[in-house]
Design a protein around this motif. Structure first.
Motif, PDB file in Angstrom:
ATOM      1  N   SER A 267      10.597  48.768  90.239  1.00  0.00           N
ATOM      2  CA  SER A 267      10.623  50.138  90.754  1.00  0.00           C
ATOM      3  C   SER A 267      10.999  51.173  89.712  1.00  0.00           C
ATOM      4  O   SER A 267      10.771  52.372  89.907  1.00  0.00           O
TER       5      SER A 267
ATOM      6  N   SER B  81       8.441  51.591  96.924  1.00  0.00           N
ATOM      7  CA  SER B  81       9.627  52.381  97.264  1.00  0.00           C
ATOM      8  C   SER B  81       9.207  53.579  98.096  1.00  0.00           C
ATOM      9  O   SER B  81       8.210  54.239  97.791  1.00  0.00           O
TER      10      SER B  81
ATOM     11  N   THR C 147      15.971  55.762  97.966  1.00  0.00           N
ATOM     12  CA  THR C 147      14.701  55.138  98.341  1.00  0.00           C
ATOM     13  C   THR C 147      14.967  53.849  99.090  1.00  0.00           C
ATOM     14  O   THR C 147      16.003  53.210  98.906  1.00  0.00           O
TER      15      THR C 147
ATOM     16  N   LEU D 122      13.539  50.304  99.006  1.00  0.00           N
ATOM     17  CA  LEU D 122      12.735  49.423  98.168  1.00  0.00           C
ATOM     18  C   LEU D 122      12.372  48.200  98.995  1.00  0.00           C
ATOM     19  O   LEU D 122      13.241  47.573  99.612  1.00  0.00           O
TER      20      LEU D 122
END
Length: 191
Positions: free
Chosen positions: A85, A118, A137, A139
């Motif tokens: 990410s 994400s 976020t 994930l």
């Protein structure tokens, strides 16, 4: 600047990552590239972290469990998904503030290929630092069959664009003056 074939050469900016202003709640980023988990990944992570659960390193033991084989260390799956990410979420982070609501939804086995995405769920200005904002976020990681294997909330402090000075000659992470630099003494000629 031109080469012997009169091909105009120029520094072109690449991906510099997102800055705080680039995030919007509801945005979803599918991170590039899946990654196949190997037995070596699992053995190294298990040994490095001194994880003594035989489920990760003892094939005979794991064969007698409901899973029938060794499972990949869950902390490796977390580290892998977070690493995947970074390109979209935290290239310009100054710190990670937290990893919350971590859930392993399904086991990961040697040979599984992991994909991650994400979703921006919150963002706010920092109350103590003018140069960053805080982005949260969710994930999510999936295996090659589309089974969700992991989810977590991740909250980095992300640099604001006004405080960053990336350029084609010095992108994030590059020291000044390394590699090709713009020629400020000549103007390229077009033919």
């Amino acid at each position: 600047m031109t080469d012997e074939n009169n091909t105009k050469k120029q520094l072109v900016e690449g991906w510099h990552g997102r800055y705080y202003e680039d995030f919007s709640v509801g945005d979803i980023y599918k991170h590039p590239f899946g990654r196949t988990v190997t037995e070596t990944d699992n053995v190294w992570m298990t040994n490095i972290t001194m994880n003594l659960n035989p489920m990760h390193f003892n094939e005979a033991y794991a064969a007698e469990t409901e899973f029938g084989e060794r499972l990949v260390d869950g902390t490796f799956v977390i580290a892998l998904a977070v690493g995947m990410s970074v390109i979209d979420v935290s290239v310009n982070a100054t710190a990670n503030l937290g990893y919350d609501t971590i859930r392993h939804h399904a086991p990961v086995y040697h040979g599984d290929t992991i994909f991650a995405e994400s979703e921006v769920i919150k963002k706010r200005e920092s109350s103590s630092r003018d140069h960053v904002g805080i982005v949260t976020t969710e994930l999510r990681a999936y295996n090659q069959d589309g089974t969700k294997v992991l989810s977590l909330e991740r909250t980095p402090m992300v640099l604001k664009r006004a405080y960053a000075e990336p350029s084609a000659a010095q992108p994030p992470g590059w020291p000044e003056g390394i590699g090709v630099q713009p020629d400020t003494t000549q103007t390229p000629t077009d033919e």
